[in-house]
Design an enzyme around this catalytic site. Structure first.
Site, PDB file in Angstrom:
ATOM      1  N   HIS A   1      38.655  50.329  38.035  1.00  0.00           N
ATOM      2  CA  HIS A   1      38.145  48.878  37.749  1.00  0.00           C
ATOM      3  C   HIS A   1      37.336  48.560  38.998  1.00  0.00           C
ATOM      4  CE1 HIS A   1      37.344  44.749  37.109  1.00  0.00           C
ATOM      5  NE2 HIS A   1      37.545  44.852  35.798  1.00  0.00           N
TER       6      HIS A   1
ATOM      7  N   ARG B   1      31.226  38.467  36.984  1.00  0.00           N
ATOM      8  CA  ARG B   1      29.925  39.092  36.928  1.00  0.00           C
ATOM      9  C   ARG B   1      29.294  38.643  35.658  1.00  0.00           C
ATOM     10  NH1 ARG B   1      31.278  44.803  36.698  1.00  0.00           N
ATOM     11  NH2 ARG B   1      33.289  44.155  36.746  1.00  0.00           N
TER      12      ARG B   1
END
Lengths: 636, 349
Positions: free
Chosen positions: A250, A270
């Site tokens: 990740h 994000r």
């Protein structure tokens, strides 16, 4: 045999009490089977709680243009076309029903203004698709399934006078061996962690839902349970593993402070406006958009910023590229000296969104950083870097039923422990839907397998004795090597030599060191008796971690290309030839054997969902000629 | 590398045990669970301790740190002074299995006794429609990570094993409240059930559970009090009250007025905080001696500030205590003085 062993009979034993395991158990119980659920932790603590972003399902609530074909396309793209197409198809088609079903169990997802389930944007998904509850979707999922199990137990109590009549949860219990009658599953052997007492569950069908392998890595978002138990049990029972070289790192795990090292920062940061910056303050992701994605991603900061409010007329910010691309980009920035003091880069949402907005949209992120690390994400950027998060590889299964391939019957697998669905890289949000879709299928087919058997298999007494001896062995070697030290050494080998960026020499070195570790693990010892003894538990988990690590290292050395969760510095490009190949691991005695196996051919109506130009980046010349021929045939 | 710090960790099992001294290295940015792990990896490999996510999301590493129920993963070492000895003990309310691991099966038994979600009849999967403001009240309670710190700290069971049978504890009161407030739950009797079968009446609102909740769920204010009060509400339906006023119903007919009372009670609506006329004649001390004044009339709780469309406005919803106000008033201090405290105990029905 002097050892007292508690014995039980069940129709289906589900190993693992995360999302996939609980969903499988529900389905098998609804099919009228007596089900045992084995949970390594307490009931409801499974690693599924860590999933933050949401569950991907093309319900079309946020954008009515979304449908299963678009979801299928996104999944295949994300997995770089190495996915088992049938699994990706089933997943895309069935995910909405599985999500809606959760509402009938009591789940409370966030809502759209017209009262439907709200859906959010996520990396690699063309439309807003993730059903979510703030950023604690995994907790909602596990709690909903846990409470559904309780409600089924309440029904059984009313009918039979006993909560455990048809579903029993064995909390804090570890399975160490699967027992076979010939090539058929006959039961599972393990121990209660609390007391150290042994138990034997006789059952013709076992569903593996044990999750992943991340504890073999130094920096990981995974909990202690993720020791590859299911992978190893499957191998030892004669099943096969595929895609083990593909591990998802990740991109945004915390790197500072140490108390939270490895812990995830959800991609939603994000999705909701957070950007990645290097130590020079530059928003660097624009440089890392690969050709295959060029069309879908913004080229300027202005366009990217417009996307958040007007996604129909602007392209997505490159921060939302699939996870493997982002992880590699971060890795490269750090390697070239533009990293933070702790060896990561900055994820900044503080300077881009108001404190109120951040607290409303990302409540548990805000809370987590404030409490765990004393970092206020509304005021300062986070220091993040790649962390070992998910294994795409796993038990090779029949796509429709979840039945394990190889030479074993009665073994099923679902969720992270199974392989194929995600190809070389999983899209965020696809794991929660994966475990619901294939958990249900595994439970259903395990139940119908039990219906179809003529004679129940029996457990050979000698195998039980052997299992007892193996389990007790570390306790007899009080002067043996410390299991924690062995685990650290294994983590060092995997983290340093079989990490994000891989090289031939290092992988060969890793295999040598894993062979040395195998000798040492065989002599592991521990003190302190059998009662809730974490040292003993770890000593028993080590051999699973080791064999799974060997599979990963071997497959990583074999695959001479870079694709998704497997990056070879010496073979940096994707190869169309390698796309047609799955690497299959099996066990030959105690040695890992690796074989090449062709990928199943994608059905014409599914491959027809893609443009030829896009396919030309992935397929071989022969496959493209095939595609043209069938397109022509369809045109006539 | 960091300096050594003093720790005392309880080691033992159900037969007994004691605090053992350890000197452990502590580095910048670490939490108590990191220290437990360091102990396991070095001098105490068999030290038993539950943990999973190490991120405050799974609720496994519940323990008592310097006597406070805490999550080990969320207790930063920087919150202690460098010379302080840190004492780590298992949860006191539950039987010890070994070291820091306790038998928490009490909670799972209570979970099974709490009636599950009842899906609305005739609503197909995919057809559920709910408004965000309506789900948010229940969502607060669904944040619960089942660390059982609230169960552990609740004094009804903490040192009173004998109450465990009749008392479900805060975790399952918020579960009942969650389902009560669920927009589509088909069961109507969540409050009555909580009163009659979960032992809600044992709770005297000391708010200890709210204080220890690592998810900051307002257990007392948003779940327990509404669950207690609304049962009273129903008994104090304003129409019923009006009826009793108009028809001059004798106060003794009212089910909440206890028989055998020496005082005639005014049937008038005394609002919260307004004493009965005869109460003025007694001193505060006498009042306390009398214990709870069961005759005190409590006005109906203030309803949530909904608009014409029946929904909370955005500003209301964003408020940290959206929904109805606390029936005790938002400015009172807890614990309430006994004379201000009355509610229907299940045994008194």
């Amino acid at each position: 045999m002097t050892e007292r062993i508690e014995r039980h009979h069940y129709d289906v034993v589900v190993i693992g009490a995360g999302g996939a395991g609980l969903r499988a158990a529900i389905e098998a119980r609804l099919a009228g089977k007596r089900v045992a659920i084995i949970s390594k932790s307490l009931f409801g603590k499974a690693h599924t709680v860590m999933a933050e972003g949401g569950a991907a399902a093309a319900m079309g609530n946020a954008n009515s243009r979304d449908n299963w074909q678009v979801h299928f396309r996104d999944t295949m793209r994300g997995g770089k076309f190495l996915n088992n197409f049938r699994m990706a198809e089933l997943h895309a088609k069935e995910a909405p029903q599985r999500i809606w079903e959760l509402e009938t169990y009591g789940a409370l997802f966030d809502r759209t203004p017209d009262g439907k389930i709200s859906q959010r944007n996520f990396g690699g998904h063309e439309y807003p698709r993730l059903a979510h509850v703030g950023d604690r979707t995994g907790l909602e999922l596990i709690r909903t399934l846990q409470q559904k199990i309780v409600s089924l137990q309440q029904e059984d109590k009313r009918e039979f006078g006993d909560y455990d009549a048809r579903i029993r949860v064995f909390a804090e219990t570890t399975i160490t061996e699967l027992l076979l009658d010939g090539d058929r599953i006959a039961g599972a052997f393990g121990y209660y962690r609390e007391s150290g007492d042994f138990l034997l569950l006789q059952a013709p069908a076992v569903v593996l839902a044990t999750g992943g392998v991340g504890r073999s890595y130094k920096v990981t978002s995974n909990s202690w349970e993720y020791t590859g138990d299911g992978h190893a049990l499957a191998l030892r029972a004669g099943a096969t593993l595929i895609n083990m070289e593909f591990l998802q790192f990740h991109p945004t795990g915390m790197v500072w402070p140490p108390s939270v090292k490895g812990i995830l920062v959800t991609e939603s940061v994000r999705g909701d406006g957070g950007v990645l910056k290097n130590s020079e303050g530059k928003r660097f992701m624009f440089q890392y958009v690969p050709d295959v994605f060029r069309k879908q991603y913004a080229e300027t900061e202005e366009e990217a910023d417009r996307w958040y409010t007007d996604p129909d007329n602007n392209r997505r910010p490159p921060e939302l590229l699939p996870r493997d691309e982002v992880a590699r980009a971060i890795n490269n920035e750090v390697k070239e000296g533009r990293g933070t003091p702790a060896g990561g880069i900055y994820l900044d949402i503080a300077s881009r969104r108001s404190a109120e907005y951040i607290q409303k949209r990302l409540p548990s992120m805000y809370h987590q950083f404030k409490e765990l690390a004393d970092v206020d994400i509304t005021k300062e950027p986070m220091e993040i870097g790649p962390t070992c998060h998910y294994v795409m590889g796993g038990v090779e299964v029949d796509p429709d039923s979840g039945a394990a391939m190889g030479h074993v019957q009665g073994l099923f697998a679902a969720g992270e422990v199974s392989g194929g669905m995600h190809g070389s890289n999983r899209l965020g949000g696809n794991s929660l839907s994966d475990l619901l879709v294939f958990g249900k299928r595994a439970g259903e087919y395990a139940a119908s397998y039990v219906d179809g058997i003529e004679k129940r298999p029996t457990v050979p007494a000698a195998d039980v004795e052997a299992a007892v001896d193996t389990a007790l062995a570390p306790l007899t070697r009080e002067a043996g090597e410390n299991p924690y030290k062995l685990q650290q050494d294994l983590q060092a080998v995997m983290g340093d030599l079989v990490g994000i960026i891989r090289r031939k020499g290092e992988l060969e070195d890793a295999l040598t060191r894993l062979a040395e570790l195998r000798e040492r693990v065989a002599k592991v010892g521990t003190t302190g008796g059998r009662r809730y003894n974490p040292g003993w538990h770890l000593a028993l988990d080590l051999r699973n971690m080791l064999v799974v690590s060997e599979c990963t290292a071997k497959a990583a050395l074999e695959r001479e290309e870079s694709r998704g969760g497997h990056t070879r510095e010496d073979f940096p490009a994707m190869s169309a030839k390698w796309r047609t190949v799955n690497l299959v691991c099996s066990l030959d005695g105690d040695k890992v054997r690796l074989e090449h196996k062709p990928l199943p051919k994608i059905r014409p109506e599914l491959i027809g969902l893609f443009d030829r130009t896009e396919l030309s980046k992935y397929l071989t010349e022969e496959e493209l000629a095939d595609f043209d021929a069938s397109a022509e045939g369809a045109g006539k | 590398m960091g300096e050594k710090r003093q720790f005392k960790v309880w080691r033992g099992d159900e037969t007994g045990g004691d605090l053992q001294d350890y000197q452990v290295e502590v580095n910048e940015g670490e939490v108590v669970l990191d220290i437990i792990h360091r102990l396991q990896a070095t001098e105490a490999p068999d030290l038993a301790c539950r943990w999973n996510c190490k991120a405050g999301k799974c609720g496994s590493c519940s323990m008592e740190i310097n006597g406070m129920p805490r999550l080990g993963c969320m207790t930063r070492m920087s919150t202690f002074s460098e010379t302080e000895t840190i004492t780590v003990t298992p949860l006191r309310t539950f039987p010890v299995i070994r070291d820091l691991v306790t038998d928490v099966s009490f909670n799972y038994e209570k979970a099974r006794e709490t009636p599950a979600f009842a899906p609305p009849v005739g609503v197909a999967p995919g057809e559920y429609r709910m408004q965000q403001v309506d789900v948010e009240r229940s969502q607060e309670f669904r944040k619960c990570i089942e660390c059982f710190l609230c169960q552990n700290t609740c004094h009804v069971v903490r040192d009173h094993d004998e109450n465990k049978n009749a008392f479900s504890g805060p975790r399952y009161f918020i579960r009942a409240a969650e389902l009560d407030m669920h927009p589509l739950d088909a069961r109507e009797d969540r409050k009555t059930y909580a009163q009659q079968h979960q032992g809600l009446g044992y709770c005297n609102i000391t708010k200890c559970c709210t204080e220890v909740c690592p998810e900051h769920i307002k257990i007392t204010d948003n779940a327990i009090i509404p669950m207690k009060e609304r049962v009273v509400d129903r008994k104090y339906d304003p129409l019923v009250w009006l009826g009793s006023k108009i028809f001059r119903r004798h106060p003794d007919d009212d089910e909440l007025v206890q028989s055998g009372s020496s005082h005639a009670v005014s049937a008038g609506p005394a609002m919260t905080g307004v004493d009965l006329p005869d109460a003025h004649e007694r001193t505060e001390e006498q009042e306390v001696e009398r214990g709870v004044n069961w005759h005190r009339r409590v006005g109906p709780a203030q309803l949530p500030a909904v608009g014409a469309n029946g929904r909370l406005g955005v500003s209301e919803a964003a408020f940290d205590r959206s929904g109805a106000a606390s029936p005790f008033g938002d400015d009172v201090e807890f614990p309430l003085p006994p004379r201000d405290l009355n509610y229907a105990h299940p045994d008194q029905d």
